[in-house]
Scaffold this motif. Structure first.
Motif, short mmCIF file in Angstrom:
data_model
loop_
_atom_site.label_atom_id
_atom_site.label_comp_id
_atom_site.label_asym_id
_atom_site.label_seq_id
_atom_site.Cartn_x
_atom_site.Cartn_y
_atom_site.Cartn_z
N GLU A 109 0.78 -1.13 0.08
CA GLU A 109 -0.23 -0.08 -0.15
C GLU A 109 1.05 1.01 -0.23
O GLU A 109 0.66 2.03 -0.61
CB GLU A 109 -0.50 -0.02 1.36
N HIS A 112 1.74 1.99 -3.27
CA HIS A 112 0.65 3.39 -4.31
C HIS A 112 0.76 4.54 -3.84
O HIS A 112 0.42 5.02 -4.60
CB HIS A 112 -1.47 2.47 -3.55
N HIS A 113 0.75 5.37 -2.56
CA HIS A 113 0.70 6.02 -1.60
C HIS A 113 1.97 7.04 -2.46
O HIS A 113 1.10 8.26 -2.94
CB HIS A 113 1.09 5.93 -0.65
N SER A 115 3.56 6.43 -5.69
CA SER A 115 3.29 6.34 -6.50
C SER A 115 2.15 7.74 -6.94
O SER A 115 2.79 8.71 -7.43
CB SER A 115 2.48 5.70 -7.44
N THR A 116 1.22 8.14 -6.23
CA THR A 116 0.62 9.63 -6.45
C THR A 116 1.58 10.50 -5.89
O THR A 116 1.02 11.49 -6.38
CB THR A 116 -0.78 9.08 -5.56
N ALA A 144 -3.16 11.86 1.03
CA ALA A 144 -4.29 11.92 2.00
C ALA A 144 -4.03 11.68 3.08
O ALA A 144 -3.27 13.02 3.80
CB ALA A 144 -3.67 9.59 1.92
N LEU B 5 -0.39 1.50 -10.03
CA LEU B 5 -0.76 1.90 -8.31
C LEU B 5 -1.22 3.31 -8.22
O LEU B 5 0.31 3.71 -8.20
CB LEU B 5 -0.23 0.66 -8.11
N HIS B 6 -2.25 3.97 -7.03
CA HIS B 6 -2.17 4.89 -6.66
C HIS B 6 -2.58 4.75 -5.50
O HIS B 6 -3.99 3.92 -4.84
CB HIS B 6 -2.97 5.51 -7.15
N ARG B 7 -2.73 5.50 -4.19
CA ARG B 7 -3.95 5.75 -3.52
C ARG B 7 -3.94 7.20 -3.01
O ARG B 7 -2.80 7.96 -2.83
CB ARG B 7 -3.41 5.04 -1.74
N GLY B 9 -6.66 9.44 0.36
CA GLY B 9 -7.34 9.98 0.85
C GLY B 9 -8.75 10.28 0.47
O GLY B 9 -7.91 12.18 0.58
#
Lengths: 147, 147
Positions: A109, A112-113, A115-116, A144, B5-7, B9
């Protein structure tokens, strides 16, 4: 192995300011984090710090103005041993950046973070060169919580 | 195979508006592209259009409010057969979105571009739910040229 990939186009007739933003402490401090120190020459280690921690990057390659490569030698476990690769090419009025953060062991996870977050920092780099002002930490774009 | 992949919130006490933004034409039109049509129910196909082209997504799964999955059945060659997976979970005052665009055959330059664009569209989705206003095409964030 798993990789984070991104591409941005920076509007500039000359790739030099993009290259400078990746190879000098002043440049790096203008888009990634204001808290940057160390030796930005090839073979040196640059220390990037953020409110929650940081990364130490060994500079592996500087080939002006086309290529920059770093190896992560300090930071979160998931980052250690990964590499960050920057390819620059001029395409008309734009410098195209191909970005790769390579060698993640698992698509966790946190990947994923990251990457953004990388995308928002690349947009910060684009803004720095195009407008003179980026959004480095601690004034970075929040994607996030925690960030 | 290679994955984007991304995340993000999204600040909301309830995942429902995020789920609605992924499962209704009105919601999808609020953050990805205003030019959206088709059948957004499971088994249906949603047609997303952008100035340079578009994507047709077969809706594979809707599990409220935790999971949405699409399969690409129309669009650029590199996208055909890839899948887009959305996992949502509530974490305090945030709905955390784990995003995967899976099954790219090669890590081509177009994949780099799409990774960065997805990040900006996820930030658009976040803004839509948090503020009531996203940045769907044709008013999307430009990351390169052509975009």
């Amino acid at each position: 192995m798993y990789d984070i990939l991104h591409r941005v186009g920076v509007e500039t007739s000359d790739p030099e300011p993009v290259y400078q933003a990746l190879t000098t402490l002043e440049g790096l401090g203008g888009w990634w984090t204001e808290d940057v120190a160390g030796d930005p020459q090839v073979g040196g280690v640059v220390e990037f710090r953020f409110p929650p921690g940081g990364f130490d990057m060994e500079v592996v390659d500087h080939t002006a103005p086309a290529h920059v490569a770093w190896k992560v030698v300090g930071g979160p476990d998931e980052w250690i041993g990964t590499t960050v690769d920057w390819q620059l090419r001029q395409d008309g009025d734009y410098t195209v950046i191909l970005f790769k953060h390579q060698g993640w062991k698992e698509p966790v996870e946190f990947m994923h973070h990251c990457s953004t977050k990388w995308a928002t920092y690349l947009m910060s780099l684009k803004a720095l060169v195009e407008t003179g002002s980026g959004a480095p930490a601690p004034n970075d774009v929040h994607v996030a919580h925690p960030d």
